[in-house]
Design a protein around this motif. Structure first.
Motif, PDB file in Angstrom:
ATOM      1  N   ARG A  45      -4.924   0.386   1.632  1.00 31.16           N
ATOM      2  CA  ARG A  45      -5.084   1.298   0.489  1.00 31.16           C
ATOM      3  C   ARG A  45      -5.311   2.697   1.038  1.00 31.16           C
ATOM      4  N   THR A  46      -4.612   3.681   0.496  1.00 33.04           N
ATOM      5  CA  THR A  46      -4.784   5.062   0.957  1.00 33.04           C
ATOM      6  C   THR A  46      -5.208   5.998  -0.163  1.00 33.04           C
ATOM      7  N   THR A  47      -5.316   5.474  -1.374  1.00 32.44           N
ATOM      8  CA  THR A  47      -5.740   6.281  -2.524  1.00 32.44           C
ATOM      9  C   THR A  47      -6.816   5.494  -3.269  1.00 32.44           C
ATOM     10  N   THR A  52      -0.905  -0.859  -2.707  1.00 32.52           N
ATOM     11  CA  THR A  52      -0.537  -0.740  -1.297  1.00 32.52           C
ATOM     12  C   THR A  52       0.982  -0.813  -1.228  1.00 32.52           C
ATOM     13  N   HIS A 158       5.144   6.073  -6.288  1.00 31.89           N
ATOM     14  CA  HIS A 158       3.801   5.647  -5.861  1.00 31.89           C
ATOM     15  C   HIS A 158       3.796   5.362  -4.364  1.00 31.89           C
ATOM     16  N   ILE A 162       1.498   6.908  -1.287  1.00 29.45           N
ATOM     17  CA  ILE A 162       0.697   6.040  -0.418  1.00 29.45           C
ATOM     18  C   ILE A 162       1.086   6.260   1.039  1.00 29.45           C
ATOM     19  N   ARG A 163       2.389   6.307   1.313  1.00 28.24           N
ATOM     20  CA  ARG A 163       2.852   6.497   2.691  1.00 28.24           C
ATOM     21  C   ARG A 163       2.430   7.856   3.237  1.00 28.24           C
TER      22      ARG A 163
END
Length: 175
Positions: A45-47, A52, A158, A162-163
């Motif tokens: 998870r980056t946010t 993901t 999205h 995330i990337r």
């Protein structure tokens, strides 16, 4: 389905081919976004969202499977797993390569099925979901394809966010 080299699906003539080509283009953008990442990165998870990259792949795979089944059966029944929340998560033991194979297979089935339809005006009853109106709703195969294009494009966006938060890469920069 598009391959890792991002070649769009074989082109069918007419509206059907145009819609499948548009869907293949959106899939290709998503696949650029997950290029070169590890299984751990695909599950990260980056946010603040639970999404993901692996979860997005699973969800879009399930979406293609479910919508193809809805069109094929035409019985208005809720396909198994349509509302399963696990389709949004990459779980322990899942590998990105496996998810990509499943996505490719689902996309190929979608394209093969749509190629066999007598027409895009075919009307299909939608399954009842918690957010459905009480009366039965019908969509044409065309509208279902447009929904798949929208859903894929939305989640490709999205995935790009995330990337970018993951390692600074973006779809545009990776082309």
């Amino acid at each position: 389905m598009t391959t890792s080299s991002q070649t769009p699906a074989p082109f069918l003539p007419g509206e059907r081919g145009e819609l499948l080509h548009a869907l293949a283009e959106q899939r290709a953008l998503l696949l650029i976004t997950v290029r070169g990442i590890t299984d751990a990165q695909a599950a990260e998870r980056t946010t603040v969202s639970e999404l993901t990259l692996g979860g997005i792949l699973k969800h879009l795979t399930r979406g293609e499977q479910v919508w193809t089944q809805i069109m094929a059966k035409g019985d208005g029944e809720l396909p198994d797993g349509m509302l399963d929340m696990e389709q949004y998560r990459m779980v322990e033991g899942e590998a990105l390569a496996e998810l990509l194979e499943q996505y490719t297979a689902a996309a190929q089935r979608t394209e093969e099925f749509v190629a066999t339809l007598p027409g895009l005006d075919q009307s299909v009853p939608l399954p009842k979901t918690p957010w459905s109106p009480p009366e039965t709703v019908y969509w044409s195969a065309r509208r279902i394809l447009l929904h798949l294009i929208r859903e894929t494009a939305q989640h490709a966006g999205h995935a790009d966010i995330i990337r970018e938060a993951l390692d600074g890469a973006s779809t545009t920069a990776q082309r």
